[in-house]
Design an enzyme around this catalytic site. Structure first.
Site, PDB file in Angstrom:
ATOM      1  N   ASP A 128     -21.377  16.905 -15.425  1.00 20.98           N
ATOM      2  CA  ASP A 128     -22.483  17.814 -15.763  1.00 20.98           C
ATOM      3  C   ASP A 128     -23.539  17.706 -14.671  1.00 20.98           C
ATOM      4  O   ASP A 128     -23.397  16.910 -13.723  1.00 20.98           O
ATOM      5  CB  ASP A 128     -23.089  17.428 -17.139  1.00 20.98           C
ATOM      6  N   ARG A 169     -23.761  18.116 -23.353  1.00 20.05           N
ATOM      7  CA  ARG A 169     -24.266  18.611 -24.647  1.00 20.05           C
ATOM      8  C   ARG A 169     -23.375  19.766 -25.131  1.00 20.05           C
ATOM      9  O   ARG A 169     -22.449  20.193 -24.431  1.00 20.05           O
ATOM     10  CB  ARG A 169     -25.718  19.057 -24.519  1.00 20.05           C
ATOM     11  N   ASP A 180     -21.967  19.725 -10.110  1.00 18.90           N
ATOM     12  CA  ASP A 180     -22.432  21.111 -10.214  1.00 18.90           C
ATOM     13  C   ASP A 180     -21.192  21.961  -9.943  1.00 18.90           C
ATOM     14  O   ASP A 180     -20.685  21.985  -8.809  1.00 18.90           O
ATOM     15  CB  ASP A 180     -23.533  21.383  -9.188  1.00 18.90           C
ATOM     16  N   VAL A 181     -20.708  22.634 -10.965  1.00 20.17           N
ATOM     17  CA  VAL A 181     -19.408  23.313 -10.853  1.00 20.17           C
ATOM     18  C   VAL A 181     -19.390  24.400  -9.785  1.00 20.17           C
ATOM     19  O   VAL A 181     -18.322  24.831  -9.345  1.00 20.17           O
ATOM     20  CB  VAL A 181     -18.939  23.908 -12.213  1.00 20.17           C
ATOM     21  N   LYS A 229     -17.103  36.243 -17.891  1.00 19.69           N
ATOM     22  CA  LYS A 229     -16.169  35.778 -18.919  1.00 19.69           C
ATOM     23  C   LYS A 229     -14.879  36.601 -18.895  1.00 19.69           C
ATOM     24  O   LYS A 229     -13.787  36.078 -19.126  1.00 19.69           O
ATOM     25  CB  LYS A 229     -16.844  35.805 -20.294  1.00 19.69           C
ATOM     26  N   ASN A 257     -15.670  23.997 -19.018  1.00 20.56           N
ATOM     27  CA  ASN A 257     -16.568  24.378 -20.112  1.00 20.56           C
ATOM     28  C   ASN A 257     -17.956  24.794 -19.639  1.00 20.56           C
ATOM     29  O   ASN A 257     -18.602  25.627 -20.271  1.00 20.56           O
ATOM     30  CB  ASN A 257     -16.681  23.191 -21.084  1.00 20.56           C
ATOM     31  N   TYR A 284     -23.130  37.877 -17.667  1.00 20.91           N
ATOM     32  CA  TYR A 284     -22.360  36.888 -18.434  1.00 20.91           C
ATOM     33  C   TYR A 284     -20.989  37.453 -18.817  1.00 20.91           C
ATOM     34  O   TYR A 284     -19.952  36.814 -18.598  1.00 20.91           O
ATOM     35  CB  TYR A 284     -23.159  36.521 -19.680  1.00 20.91           C
TER      36      TYR A 284
END
Ligand code: NAD
Length: 268
Positions: A37, A16, A65-66, A161, A92, A157
């Site tokens: 995903d 998504r 699952d990354v 990043k 992503n 977060y």
């Protein structure tokens, strides 16, 4: 001719949001795409749709699952088995948790690090030998404007990043001589379930929620609107194809001008 003809790319978080649009655009531009995903039903359905529309060997889905190294091994093996090689990755997948720093539980901080930061690290680590074997390739990492500017309630977060931008630079330097380019995208606010969870609520009034979101970003963003996931997908395409052949190690802001300065007010 597509701009990704002959390429094989893994897109994580492809079920998504931005990942979905990246998978759609990359497949339309000629790439063979392994959609990955943890939302298996949505991911499977999208891969099936793309394969029906563009050709049976265009798209496959794999559960990834990354944050799990073993899942990465499976995904890389699946790409090679399905498409014969691997020469691209779009890292992503990501999660967001809002919390004041002082109230952020350690477990929550570590969960965000595990998915966003460790996930991107494991992804690069897993694909590099394949990209090298393919004679070169591209990695596009997904950071955020919060890597470059502060925002309250986003300690975990933003930390991940910023780490992604740092890892992007190091990886680019290590891999440039091997024909592998590594860049990062720093989106501002993009209209996906991450910024607008009401998109996933069957009881929410779509018009009311989209008007609330539109109103907020009309004020905040110089271009007067929230971004569209298709617009981020076009940046991922640029960074994955020959159009960006002399670019590596860079964070690219895509934010409608949000980070360019402090909003001004007219005198009238
Ligand atoms: P989204 O929540 O709509 O999609 C994220 C996708 O990642 C989902 O399909 C989800 O299932 C998947 N995912 C989550 N955890 C995973 C895991 N452990 N393994 C594999 N897949 C997992 O969000 P989005 O807005 O499309 O976000 C995509 C990326 O863009 C994220 O890295 C996000 O941090 C980044 N980003 C988003 C925005 C924004 O405003 N939407 C802004 C800046 C950066």
């Amino acid at each position: 001719m597509g701009r990704l003809d002959g390429r094989v790319v893994i897109v994580t978080g492809a079920a998504r949001g931005q990942g979905e649009q990246e998978a759609r655009l990359f497949a339309a531009e000629g790439a063979k795409v392994l959609l990955a995903d943890v939302l298996d039903d949505r991911g499977e359905a999208l891969a099936k749709e793309l394969a029906e529309e563009l050709g049976a060997d265009t798209a496959r889905y794999v559960h990834l699952d990354v944050s799990q190294e073993a899942d990465w091994s499976t995904a890389v093996a699946t790409a090679k088995e399905a498409f014969g090689k691997l020469d691209g990755l779009v890292n992503n997948a990501g999660i967001l948790r809002f919390n004041e720093l002082v109230s952020t539980p350690l477990a929550e901080f570590q969960q965000v690090v595990q998915v966003n930061q460790v996930g991107a690290f494991l992804g690069m680590k897993a694909v590099i030998p394949e990209l090298e074997a393919a004679g070169g390739g591209t990695i596009v990492n997904t950071a955020s404007y919060t890597a470059l500017s502060g925002m309250s309630f986003l300690t975990s977060y933003a930390a991940t990043k910023a780490a992604i931008v740092a890892m992007t630079r190091v990886a680019a330097m290590e891999l440039a001589g091997k024909g592998i380019r590594v860049n990062a995208m720093c989106p501002g606010a993009i209209d996906t379930p991450m910024t607008n969870p009401a998109q996933l609520d069957p009881d929410a009034d779509p018009e009311a929620t989209s008007e609330a979101v539109a109103g907020l970003y009309r004020k905040l963003v110089p271009m007067g609107r929230i971004g569209r996931p298709e617009e981020v997908a076009r940046l991922a395409l640029f960074l994955s194809c020959e159009d960006s052949s002399y670019i590596t190690g860079q964070p690219f802001v895509i934010d409608g001008g949000w980070l360019s300065g402090v909003p001004g007010f007219s005198a009238s």
